[in-house]
Scaffold this motif. Structure first.
Motif, PDB file in Angstrom:
ATOM      1  N   ILE A 172      26.903 -19.456   5.999  1.00 34.75           N
ATOM      2  CA  ILE A 172      27.687 -18.685   5.040  1.00 34.75           C
ATOM      3  C   ILE A 172      26.982 -17.494   4.677  1.00 34.75           C
ATOM      4  CG2 ILE A 172      29.033 -21.097   4.511  1.00 34.75           C
ATOM      5  CD1 ILE A 172      27.177 -20.992   1.948  1.00 34.75           C
ATOM      6  N   GLU A 173      27.533 -16.845   4.076  1.00 30.73           N
ATOM      7  CA  GLU A 173      27.281 -15.499   3.466  1.00 30.73           C
ATOM      8  C   GLU A 173      27.016 -15.998   1.899  1.00 30.73           C
ATOM      9  OE1 GLU A 173      29.538 -11.988   3.667  1.00 30.73           O
ATOM     10  OE2 GLU A 173      30.706 -13.107   4.955  1.00 30.73           O
ATOM     11  N   LYS A 174      26.028 -15.588   1.263  1.00 29.48           N
ATOM     12  CA  LYS A 174      25.744 -16.004  -0.257  1.00 29.48           C
ATOM     13  C   LYS A 174      25.133 -15.006  -0.850  1.00 29.48           C
ATOM     14  CE  LYS A 174      23.880 -20.298  -1.183  1.00 29.48           C
ATOM     15  NZ  LYS A 174      23.002 -21.175  -1.231  1.00 29.48           N
ATOM     16  N   GLU A 187      22.028 -10.319  -0.806  1.00 26.12           N
ATOM     17  CA  GLU A 187      23.091 -11.037  -0.017  1.00 26.12           C
ATOM     18  C   GLU A 187      22.154 -11.603   1.179  1.00 26.12           C
ATOM     19  OE1 GLU A 187      26.252 -10.877  -0.733  1.00 26.12           O
ATOM     20  OE2 GLU A 187      25.742  -9.601  -2.393  1.00 26.12           O
ATOM     21  N   VAL A 188      22.395 -13.019   1.482  1.00 20.28           N
ATOM     22  CA  VAL A 188      21.781 -13.657   2.413  1.00 20.28           C
ATOM     23  C   VAL A 188      22.730 -14.382   3.392  1.00 20.28           C
ATOM     24  CG1 VAL A 188      19.839 -14.117   0.971  1.00 20.28           C
ATOM     25  CG2 VAL A 188      21.682 -15.690   1.209  1.00 20.28           C
ATOM     26  N   LEU A 189      22.204 -14.690   4.438  1.00 19.89           N
ATOM     27  CA  LEU A 189      23.002 -15.434   5.517  1.00 19.89           C
ATOM     28  C   LEU A 189      22.090 -16.982   5.513  1.00 19.89           C
ATOM     29  CD1 LEU A 189      24.860 -16.460   8.060  1.00 19.89           C
ATOM     30  CD2 LEU A 189      22.837 -15.328   9.510  1.00 19.89           C
ATOM     31  N   SER A 190      22.831 -17.979   5.003  1.00 21.72           N
ATOM     32  CA  SER A 190      22.392 -19.304   4.779  1.00 21.72           C
ATOM     33  C   SER A 190      22.977 -20.111   5.771  1.00 21.72           C
ATOM     34  CB  SER A 190      22.500 -19.938   3.374  1.00 21.72           C
ATOM     35  OG  SER A 190      22.144 -21.169   3.336  1.00 21.72           O
ATOM     36  N   PHE A 218      17.621 -26.034   5.657  1.00 21.85           N
ATOM     37  CA  PHE A 218      18.250 -24.791   5.725  1.00 21.85           C
ATOM     38  C   PHE A 218      17.372 -23.531   6.053  1.00 21.85           C
ATOM     39  CE2 PHE A 218      20.650 -27.387   2.761  1.00 21.85           C
ATOM     40  CZ  PHE A 218      22.089 -26.924   3.111  1.00 21.85           C
ATOM     41  N   HIS A 219      17.983 -22.563   6.607  1.00 20.72           N
ATOM     42  CA  HIS A 219      17.166 -21.248   7.013  1.00 20.72           C
ATOM     43  C   HIS A 219      18.172 -20.037   6.254  1.00 20.72           C
ATOM     44  CE1 HIS A 219      14.443 -18.704   9.027  1.00 20.72           C
ATOM     45  NE2 HIS A 219      15.500 -18.150   9.632  1.00 20.72           N
ATOM     46  N   THR A 220      17.450 -19.310   5.463  1.00 21.53           N
ATOM     47  CA  THR A 220      17.970 -18.277   4.759  1.00 21.53           C
ATOM     48  C   THR A 220      17.382 -16.852   5.036  1.00 21.53           C
ATOM     49  OG1 THR A 220      18.641 -20.012   2.936  1.00 21.53           O
ATOM     50  CG2 THR A 220      18.624 -17.353   2.464  1.00 21.53           C
ATOM     51  N   VAL A 221      18.049 -16.049   5.305  1.00 20.67           N
ATOM     52  CA  VAL A 221      17.382 -14.693   5.628  1.00 20.67           C
ATOM     53  C   VAL A 221      18.347 -13.407   5.045  1.00 20.67           C
ATOM     54  CG1 VAL A 221      18.904 -14.487   7.957  1.00 20.67           C
ATOM     55  CG2 VAL A 221      16.701 -13.042   7.647  1.00 20.67           C
ATOM     56  N   ASN A 222      17.747 -12.638   4.353  1.00 20.28           N
ATOM     57  CA  ASN A 222      18.432 -11.342   4.162  1.00 20.28           C
ATOM     58  C   ASN A 222      19.430 -10.952   4.784  1.00 20.28           C
ATOM     59  OD1 ASN A 222      17.087 -11.649   1.387  1.00 20.28           O
ATOM     60  ND2 ASN A 222      15.631 -10.008   1.983  1.00 20.28           N
ATOM     61  N   TRP A 223      20.680 -10.644   4.338  1.00 21.58           N
ATOM     62  CA  TRP A 223      21.848 -10.274   5.121  1.00 21.58           C
ATOM     63  C   TRP A 223      21.660  -8.590   4.995  1.00 21.58           C
ATOM     64  CZ3 TRP A 223      26.356 -12.930   6.850  1.00 21.58           C
ATOM     65  CH2 TRP A 223      27.457 -12.088   7.707  1.00 21.58           C
ATOM     66  N   ASP A 224      20.874  -8.073   5.955  1.00 24.05           N
ATOM     67  CA  ASP A 224      20.872  -6.404   6.022  1.00 24.05           C
ATOM     68  C   ASP A 224      20.527  -6.035   7.498  1.00 24.05           C
ATOM     69  OD1 ASP A 224      19.775  -4.013   5.833  1.00 24.05           O
ATOM     70  OD2 ASP A 224      18.549  -4.385   4.148  1.00 24.05           O
ATOM     71  N   TRP A 225      21.391  -5.255   8.085  1.00 19.57           N
ATOM     72  CA  TRP A 225      21.277  -4.867   9.585  1.00 19.57           C
ATOM     73  C   TRP A 225      20.202  -3.837   9.639  1.00 19.57           C
ATOM     74  CZ3 TRP A 225      24.228  -7.377  12.686  1.00 19.57           C
ATOM     75  CH2 TRP A 225      25.370  -7.897  12.172  1.00 19.57           C
ATOM     76  N   ASN A 277      17.140  -5.077   8.409  1.00 22.76           N
ATOM     77  CA  ASN A 277      16.252  -6.040   8.305  1.00 22.76           C
ATOM     78  C   ASN A 277      15.964  -6.593   9.927  1.00 22.76           C
ATOM     79  OD1 ASN A 277      14.452  -8.202   7.889  1.00 22.76           O
ATOM     80  ND2 ASN A 277      15.909  -9.159   6.323  1.00 22.76           N
ATOM     81  N   ARG A 278      14.806  -6.388  10.457  1.00 17.76           N
ATOM     82  CA  ARG A 278      14.547  -6.937  11.815  1.00 17.76           C
ATOM     83  C   ARG A 278      14.652  -8.337  11.891  1.00 17.76           C
ATOM     84  NH1 ARG A 278      12.535  -5.902  16.598  1.00 17.76           N
ATOM     85  NH2 ARG A 278      11.165  -7.174  17.621  1.00 17.76           N
ATOM     86  N   SER A 279      14.215  -9.137  10.663  1.00 21.82           N
ATOM     87  CA  SER A 279      14.415 -10.533  10.703  1.00 21.82           C
ATOM     88  C   SER A 279      15.774 -11.039  10.776  1.00 21.82           C
ATOM     89  CB  SER A 279      13.814 -11.317   9.343  1.00 21.82           C
ATOM     90  OG  SER A 279      12.432 -10.972   9.242  1.00 21.82           O
ATOM     91  N   PHE A 280      16.798 -10.240  10.305  1.00 19.94           N
ATOM     92  CA  PHE A 280      17.957 -10.738  10.208  1.00 19.94           C
ATOM     93  C   PHE A 280      18.481 -10.484  11.597  1.00 19.94           C
ATOM     94  CE2 PHE A 280      22.789  -9.226   9.836  1.00 19.94           C
ATOM     95  CZ  PHE A 280      23.244 -10.274   9.363  1.00 19.94           C
ATOM     96  N   THR A 281      18.438  -9.257  12.278  1.00 22.13           N
ATOM     97  CA  THR A 281      18.790  -8.686  13.574  1.00 22.13           C
ATOM     98  C   THR A 281      18.297  -9.628  14.694  1.00 22.13           C
ATOM     99  OG1 THR A 281      17.468  -6.979  13.631  1.00 22.13           O
ATOM    100  CG2 THR A 281      19.789  -6.415  13.042  1.00 22.13           C
ATOM    101  N   ARG A 282      17.013 -10.136  14.457  1.00 25.13           N
ATOM    102  CA  ARG A 282      16.369 -10.819  15.605  1.00 25.13           C
ATOM    103  C   ARG A 282      16.824 -12.138  15.551  1.00 25.13           C
ATOM    104  NH1 ARG A 282      13.284 -10.010  20.054  1.00 25.13           N
ATOM    105  NH2 ARG A 282      12.639 -12.144  20.632  1.00 25.13           N
ATOM    106  N   LEU A 283      17.076 -12.768  14.216  1.00 22.56           N
ATOM    107  CA  LEU A 283      17.826 -14.085  14.187  1.00 22.56           C
ATOM    108  C   LEU A 283      19.030 -14.003  15.097  1.00 22.56           C
ATOM    109  CD1 LEU A 283      17.885 -16.903  13.222  1.00 22.56           C
ATOM    110  CD2 LEU A 283      18.959 -16.142  10.957  1.00 22.56           C
ATOM    111  N   LEU A 284      19.841 -13.085  14.739  1.00 17.25           N
ATOM    112  CA  LEU A 284      21.128 -13.139  15.258  1.00 17.25           C
ATOM    113  C   LEU A 284      21.066 -13.020  17.104  1.00 17.25           C
ATOM    114  CD1 LEU A 284      23.358 -11.026  12.973  1.00 17.25           C
ATOM    115  CD2 LEU A 284      22.937 -13.409  13.281  1.00 17.25           C
TER     116      LEU A 284
END
Length: 136
Positions: free
Chosen positions: A27-29, A42-45, A60-67, A69-76
């Motif tokens: 979810i988005e939180k 904003e995070v993806l939880s 749970f794994h939470t990462v900042n929702w920011d396109w 942010n390499r951590s976010f795009t790498r996770l996806l």
């Protein structure tokens, strides 16, 4: 699928390592943040149920929702869920995905914490894939 609303009777910890699991929900939180000028982030939880022989803990794994942010795009990307440029990402599409979770466990002030440090899609090799990988 929904988050488990009942708080566990004890802390959840597992030894550090890699575990197979399944994404139960994503979810988005919006969370408070003292580091962002807006005061929130904003995070993806992502809730993951680990498959262990004697239990199935949820972490749970939470990462900042920011396109940006390499951590976010790498996770996806690692989950096989990175959309093409200009396409929308729906976090609900992650529910049911089988994954490998890397877990780090540490003790602080007498309390043991387990955190997911990375997730990637579980890939099962077929017989032909294993043959070609072994034989070049």
């Amino acid at each position: 699928m929904a988050f488990d609303r009942v708080r566990p009777t004890q802390d959840v910890s597992v030894p550090s390592g890699e575990y197979a699991g399944i994404i139960m929900d994503a979810i988005e939180k919006t969370l408070p943040s003292k580091y962002h000028s807006s005061g929130v982030r904003e995070v993806l939880s992502i809730q993951v149920r680990l498959f262990l022989p004697d239990s199935e803990p949820h972490l749970f794994h939470t990462v900042n929702w920011d396109w940006k942010n390499r951590s976010f795009t790498r996770l996806l990307y690692d989950l096989g869920a990175l959309p093409e440029r200009g396409q929308e990402f729906n976090p609900e599409s992650l529910a049911g995905l089988e994954v490998i979770a890397t877990v780090s466990t540490e003790e602080k002030s007498g309390v043991t914490y387990s955190n997911i440090t990375s997730l990637r899609k579980l890939v099962v090799e077929t017989d032909s894939t294993a043959f070609f990988n072994a034989n070049g």
